[in-house]
Design an enzyme around this catalytic site. Structure first.
Site, mmCIF file in Angstrom:
data_model
loop_
_atom_site.group_PDB
_atom_site.id
_atom_site.type_symbol
_atom_site.label_atom_id
_atom_site.label_comp_id
_atom_site.label_asym_id
_atom_site.label_seq_id
_atom_site.Cartn_x
_atom_site.Cartn_y
_atom_site.Cartn_z
ATOM 1 C CG ASP A 157 59.662 38.240 25.556
ATOM 2 O OD1 ASP A 157 59.485 37.034 25.358
ATOM 3 O OD2 ASP A 157 60.697 38.704 26.050
ATOM 4 C CG HIS A 210 61.582 34.380 26.588
ATOM 5 N ND1 HIS A 210 61.594 35.710 26.228
ATOM 6 C CD2 HIS A 210 62.882 33.994 26.656
ATOM 7 C CE1 HIS A 210 62.854 36.104 26.081
ATOM 8 N NE2 HIS A 210 63.651 35.084 26.341
ATOM 9 C CB SER A 524 66.298 36.517 27.642
ATOM 10 O OG SER A 524 66.058 36.411 26.286
#
Ligand code: NAG
Ligand code: NAG
Ligand code: NAG
Ligand code: NAG
Ligand code: NAG
Ligand code: NAG
Ligand code: NAG
Ligand code: NAG
Length: 905
Positions: A157, A210, A524
């Site tokens: 990620d 994220h 996600s």
């Protein structure tokens, strides 16, 4: 849909940092709009990875390119999960010669991926814990004490802010949860604009968030956020750089490097919350992910956020064989900032959502009068100016007819201090109201709250005050599949997605520098939820369980939900096996193989009955297991409307909850009585033959995917285990799938040819000139993904003259239909290729031609000439050709036309 959010200030108000429009568009639907790293390729060699022959081929390849004089920049080489190299070609015209080298099996254009986050939302309080009540996580933590201890989970990620106290606040020190991983890219990396990685020393996420959010969903152990498996050991593999002005993407070779590293670190589970790519299981990342599954790693990936574009939007690498690709369900509670209202007869507190991109917060410490005026057009939408003034007051408006910015501007001109816009429904969507000229805040409130204020205003005055207080309210969409969650199936009729988990409105950790916490939505967020569950299963079985078994346990113990718009259950093409339930998964003492059934297509006249043999295994060491089966039909879905036109929002059958569907329009299933009764001894297995009957009462021309669930009701001779039923979804296609069209229907305006730069179709027998700047463009739209697309020029007698550049394309994704802009093209620039490797270039001569497109229909053999849908353009006449001899790869790639969002080299 990929907005990169940062949290500013104490309150964690999400500030959506909107990307430039162009890059947002292209990231949004990376499936239909495959994003390519121009000039970069994977070069695949012949032998299997991790074999001795593989090493030899690498050496041979280096010799061969030297001898052939091909100039490449070597990006990466791979031996474990993929046998080949990643290169940049310094001269585009050499691709053909490279492809012809003996070591080269094939070349793949380098794709780019984006984070699978959909929408930042303004929720600021813990609400991951609400989700845990609905997925068995709470109970599993409390009653079984499972937390993932001893299990290694890799997160590929944006990195993780491992200094966050809820995540451990440490890096690779003894006892620290973070023991593995590294940075593969550096802050400045962005494959779209800064394609070469410059890895930093640590994979710490300080600028994006994220990966920190994803890691929190797996492993946070704070008061505000408690992850699904807070005891796991983490590996952090950073593949995304900081959000800059580019596309925020990562190239596949970088991702493959990270996958290889996670493999050699012996991760037990790997989470991949990114999407895009071709949407084929043959894509290199899908193949690499499948190899990791085979090597014993549980691979979990986001299904994608392209649900608005309909079927075939599940992306790679989630489509890799055995990979668990996860759909998103909405959280049951949302937590938002509140407004306190005081009326003559009643007081109320309501929630609101504010734009991520506004500097002006809706804060009124002291009560301010609320008005609900009509504008100069007599409307309460506020789309025209006002005839009166509302100095210092809050204006209440209805959503619609014009932009939020326009509404706010009119209210501001009339002296208002703030704007509340009530929505059409109960959704607290995130409004976009960034404008340099606005100095007052605008927020969205629910339809029913807006109406309540209007009713109260009839009784007299209403005042509003708002601070930074928050309120948790039920999410009316809680437990439903998130609207953005991608649909299956894959182009080769495999059922997708695998399963669902909470991913809409999830509150989790965020980098300390960006506020520490925020809410985000996306598949996600759903993927790490399931990665955490996989860790709990591995811990509960002391890791003595195969990747297939982990997948089976998660899928079969999930609970499918009803289709609110139909009767019966929601199609598995949307929800997979349903909402995952870890309590049922860890306590399951029975397992069925396979966990999902992808049926073939069924045509009229044939027996519409498929027989599938399932194996029921009783893993109880002591108890006999009996079992019955209940069939539950799910809605059928089609991309085609009754008039045959394609639509992004699939049509469903039964078409509403009120529809009375006759039995023959629904599938059915029953157990073959040769395999009855079902009674399985402890530790033993039994085969069960199931007949599944396709609906006979639905028209084949409507192109339906029918589906349903086989519910196996487990009856133990002495109560053991708590999982009482297992669900196996199935899906099949009604009609001959191999006859489906790939190119969109002519009445949708595609394909067509035009002079480059124009969208006007070239008329019959038009005269054209081809030179360095003047070309003919071929525009086409793919309604269905295709394994092979060939674009040729034929002469007046329909004899092939050669392929166009970009005239031989493999594994193409679907083009989305949502706007005219979404299509692909290829260009007649003066060079034709005589062979499918595009190695033998010839010069185009003057003459009469047509463009011919051959698109391979689904599941057909590329060698079979009957397997293609064929289109011919009108005839045109080339009067003169002057070649641009210095055509480079990048120039070729720049050669795209108006509206072109997809092109492959
Ligand atoms: C809310 O705002 C007040 C002042 O406006 C501040 O003192 C307080 O810390 C804030 N609360 C939170 C939770 O941020
Ligand atoms: C983004 O673009 C702006 C304006 O073009 C520029 O000032 C800024 O430095 C850029 N930021 C990055 C990270 O490239
Ligand atoms: C919609 O807004 C326009 C101005 O933007 C206005 O002229 C028109 O009357 C409005 N229509 C309705 C139905 O309110
Ligand atoms: C801001 O106001 C100026 C002057 O009224 C106007 O020209 C400009 O278009 C406005 N900008 C936006 C983004 O509305
Ligand atoms: C039901 O239909 C409405 C209107 O077409 C749509 O907005 C909504 O997303 C659908 N719900 C589901 C669960 O598909
Ligand atoms: C699907 O059905 C077709 C036609 O009956 C058959 O040729 C094909 O082999 C089947 N495919 C699979 C995977 O069973
Ligand atoms: C199997 O079941 C069918 C219908 O359920 C029944 O008609 C048939 O007699 C059964 N056959 C046997 C051998 O039990
Ligand atoms: C489906 O169509 C293909 C191509 O026309 C044909 O070869 C095949 O036999 C058909 N399958 C069935 C089951 O009819």
């Amino acid at each position: 849909m990929v907005l990169i959010t940062r949290v500013l200030g104490l309150l964690g108000l999400a500030l959506a940092h909107a990307l430039p429009l162009q890059s947002k568009l292209s990231q949004k639907s990376a499936l239909g709009l495959v994003e390519i790293q121009h000039g970069s390729y994977f070069v695949e060699f012949h032998s299997e990875p991790a074999t001795p022959a593989c090493e030899e081929e690498h050496a041979q390849f280096i010799k061969q390119i030297r001898v052939a004089g091909i100039n490449v920049h070597m990006r990466n080489s791979f031996r474990r999960l993929f046998n080949g190299v990643a290169i940049d070609l310094l001269n585009g015209s050499q691709l053909q010669r490279l492809a012809a080298l003996p070591t080269v099996k094939r070349t793949w254009p380098m794709q780019m991926r984006s984070r699978s986050t959909a929408i930042p939302s303004s929720n600021v309080l813990p609400n991951l814990m609400f989700a845990h009540k609905h997925t068995g996580v709470d109970k599993t933590h409390k009653e079984l004490g499972l937390d993932g201890t001893g299990v290694k989970v890799g997160v590929i990620d944006t990195g993780v802010d491992y200094l966050h106290p809820d995540l451990g606040g440490c890096w690779k020190t003894p006892g620290c949860p973070f023991q593995f991983g590294s940075d593969f890219v550096g802050d400045g990396y962005d494959s779209g604009t800064t394609p070469y990685p410059h890895p930093g020393p640590y994979p710490r996420d300080t600028c994006d968030g994220h990966g920190t959010h994803v890691a929190g969903i797996i492993a946070a152990k704070g008061d505000k956020v408690k992850g699904v498996a807070p005891g796991v050991t983490l590996g952090v593999y950073r593949i995304f750089g900081c959000p800059g002005n580019g596309t925020g993407q990562a190239a596949d070779d970088v991702i493959l490097k990270a996958m290889e590293a996670a493999h050699s670190d012996h991760m037990d589970v790997i989470n991949m919350s990114f999407g895009g790519g071709s949407g084929w299981s043959e894509d290199p990342l899908s193949v690499a992910a499948a190899r990791l599954v085979r090597d014993g790693i549980v691979m979990v990936a986001s299904a994608g956020n392209d649900g608005a574009n309909g079927l075939y939007t599940s992306g790679s690498p989630g489509l890799g064989v055995g990979v668990i690709n996860v759909a998103s369900f909405e959280n049951w509670m949302t937590t938002s900032l509140s407004i306190d209202l005081i009326g003559r007869y009643s007081n109320m507190s309501i929630v609101h959502s504010s734009p991520g991109n506004s500097k002006h917060r809706f804060v009124f410490e002291l009560p301010v009068p609320v008005v609900a005026p009509t504008d100069s057009a007599g409307s309460n939408e506020g789309c025209t100016s006002y005839n009166s003034r509302f100095d210092g007051q809050i204006v209440l408006l209805k959503r619609g007819n014009c932009t939020f910015v326009e509404k706010a501007a009119h209210a501001q001109d009339a002296g208002a201090a703030g704007v509340m816009v009530y929505n059409y429904d109960s959704e607290l969507m995130s409004p976009s109201s960034a404008s340099a000229n606005l100095t007052i805040p605008l927020v969205i409130i629910k339809a029913e709250d807006g109406q309540a204020i209007i009713d109260e205003l009839k009784n007299g005055s209403v005042t509003a005050s708002a601070t930074n207080h928050t309120m948790s309210v039920a999410n009316p969409l809680g437990g439903q599949v998130s609207h953005f969650s991608s649909w299956g199936p894959d182009p080769e009729l495999q059922l997708s997605p695998a399963v669902g988990a909470p991913g809409g409105n999830i509150f989790s950790t965020f980098p300390l520098a960006l506020g520490g916490y925020t809410s985000l939505s996306g598949t996600s967020m759903a993927s790490p939820y399931v990665a955490g569950m996989a860790a709990l299963i591995l811990q509960s079985r002391a890791k003595k369980v195969s990747t297939d078994e982990v997948r089976q346990l998660i899928l079969e113990s999930a609970h499918p939900i009803a289709d609110k718009n139909s009767t019966g259950l929601l199609s598995p093409l949307r929800q997979g096996s349903g909402l995952a339930d870890i309590w049922d998964a860890v306590s399951a003492l029975a397992i069925i193989e396979p966990p999902q059934l992808s049926l073939n297509y069924t045509v009229a006249g044939d027996v519409r009955d498929s027989v599938r043999v399932l194996t029921l295994h009783n893993s109880s060491p002591t108890n006999f297991l009996a079992c019955t089966m209940t069939h539950i039909a799910a809605s059928s879905v089609s991309s085609y409307m009754t008039n045959g036109s394609f639509a992004a929002t699939p049509r469903i059958w039964p078409e509403s909850p009120q529809t009375h569907a006759s039995r023959d329009t629904l599938p059915n299933a029953y157990i073959d009585n040769s395999t009855l009764p079902i009674r399985v001894a402890p530790g033993a297995s039994q085969e069960i033959s199931v007949h599944i009957t396709a609906p006979t009462g639905l028209r084949e021309s409507d192109r339906w995917f029918y589906s349903g669930y086989l519910q196996f009701n487990l009856l133990w001779d002495d109560e053991v285990g708590t999982a009482r039923s297992l669900h196996i979804p199935y899906m099949g296609y009604l009609g001959n799938y191999t006859q489906l069209d790939v190119l969109s229907a002519p009445d949708e305006g595609f394909p067509y040819i035009s002079v480059k730069g124009s969208t006007d179709t070239l008329g019959d027998d038009a005269h054209v000139t081809i030179n360095g700047t003047h070309r003919v463009a071929v525009h086409y739209r793919l309604e269905h993904p295709t394994r092979l697309l060939k674009i040729q020029l034929v002469d007046d007698a329909n004899v092939t003259q050669g392929y166009l550049p970009r005239g031989y394309l493999e594994y193409m994704g679907r083009n989305y239909q949502s706007s005219r802009g979404h299509y692909s093209n290829s260009t007649i620039n003066g060079t034709l290729y005589k062979d499918t490797d595009l190695t033998k270039a010839t010069d185009l001569e003057n003459g009469m031609y047509r463009v011919r497109i051959d698109a391979l229909r689904p599941l057909r053999d590329p060698q079979d000439p009957e397997g293609y849908q064929i289109w011919h353009s009108s005839r045109f006449i080339i009067d003169s050709v002057s070649l641009d001899k210095n055509m480079t790869a990048s120039k070729l790639n720049d050669d795209k036309d108006i509206g072109d969002k997809v092109f492959q080299p």
